[in-house]
Write a protein that holds these residues in place. Structure first.
Motif, PDB file in Angstrom:
ATOM      1  N   ARG A   1       2.045   1.805  -3.548  1.00 33.92           N
ATOM      2  CA  ARG A   1       0.948   2.332  -4.372  1.00 33.92           C
ATOM      3  C   ARG A   1       0.742   3.817  -4.108  1.00 33.92           C
ATOM      4  O   ARG A   1       0.532   4.592  -5.042  1.00 33.92           O
ATOM      5  CB  ARG A   1      -0.347   1.555  -4.093  1.00 33.92           C
ATOM      6  N   GLU A   2       0.811   4.199  -2.843  1.00 35.26           N
ATOM      7  CA  GLU A   2       0.591   5.604  -2.514  1.00 35.26           C
ATOM      8  C   GLU A   2       1.728   6.480  -3.029  1.00 35.26           C
ATOM      9  O   GLU A   2       1.489   7.590  -3.525  1.00 35.26           O
ATOM     10  CB  GLU A   2       0.430   5.779  -1.007  1.00 35.26           C
TER      11      GLU A   2
ATOM     12  N   GLN B   1       0.823  -1.199   0.000  1.00 36.70           N
ATOM     13  CA  GLN B   1       0.000   0.000   0.000  1.00 36.70           C
ATOM     14  C   GLN B   1       0.863   1.256   0.000  1.00 36.70           C
ATOM     15  O   GLN B   1       0.527   2.257  -0.630  1.00 36.70           O
ATOM     16  CB  GLN B   1      -0.928   0.004   1.215  1.00 36.70           C
TER      17      GLN B   1
END
Length: 223
Positions: free
Chosen positions: A55-56, A52
């Motif tokens: 992705r950020e 995550q």
């Protein structure tokens, strides 16, 4: 579009640096926690997983790029200027946003099949379409020779996105000079009339000034 501030942003920026320096697989959340003087659980609380976080980083990075490019488009009208701006921005990002730039380019295929990366793929697609449109406009206006705009766009991004393996921002040439050399080669192979090539391939020219100012406007201030 200024960068976010606070502890969460500090964690994400440290993560991006670790990925840039070590690669995604070798980046350890425990090391980041130790460096920042916090528990690993605090990082997990903010982000959930390492995937995550990547992705950020990629999504934030692409949003900043697109915001800057839209600003450049408002000030540059000619296809050759806009294509040159893409190249200059790609080089300058290795200086003004180096960790995120290297991290995203180094791990460009990481998680590419993850459904959660859909937004990142959408943003990358928008950047590609913007570039293809400028190349097509140049062809239609009789400025560029006839080309396959999709393939040419992929060649362009394939070139600039591989820079992390060889480009040294502290090398003998300035980033602007490196960008100008790439503009000269790329546009030199496209323009039917090279009369104006020297102007857009000027490392101290107007196009570079616009690019630097637009990067500054989104929170990536050139030093």
């Amino acid at each position: 579009m200024p960068r976010p501030v606070g502890r969460r942003a500090e964690i994400l920026e440290t993560f991006a640096r670790h990925v840039a320096e070590r690669g995604y697989d070798q980046t350890n959340l425990g090391d980041i926690a130790d460096e920042l003087g916090m528990s690993k659980g605090t990082i997990v609380h903010h982000f959930g997983t390492k995937a995550q976080m990547l992705r950020e980083v990629e999504e934030n990075y692409m949003r900043r790029q697109l915001h800057a490019v839209h600003g450049m488009w408002e000030r540059l009208e000619k296809p050759q200027e806009r294509v040159a701006a893409i190249i200059y921005a790609s080089v300058l990002l290795h200086v003004v946003d180096r960790h995120a730039t290297v991290a995203t380019q180094r791990e460009v295929v990481q998680l590419s099949d993850d459904p959660a990366m859909q937004e990142v793929r959408k943003l990358r697609g928008e950047m590609q379409r913007l570039t293809e449109a400028e190349l097509q406009q140049g062809v239609d206006a009789g400025l560029f020779r006839k080309i396959d705009v999709r393939v040419t766009t992929l060649q362009l991004f394939g070139s600039v996105q591989w820079m992390w393996v060889w480009f040294d921002p502290k090398g003998p040439q300035t980033p602007e000079e490196v960008g100008a050399s790439m503009v000269d080669v790329f546009l030199g192979g496209l323009l039917l009339d090279r009369y104006g090539l020297q102007q857009v391939a000027d490392p101290k020219g107007a196009v570079v000034t616009v690019v630097r100012e637009c990067l500054t406007a989104v929170g990536e201030s050139p030093e």
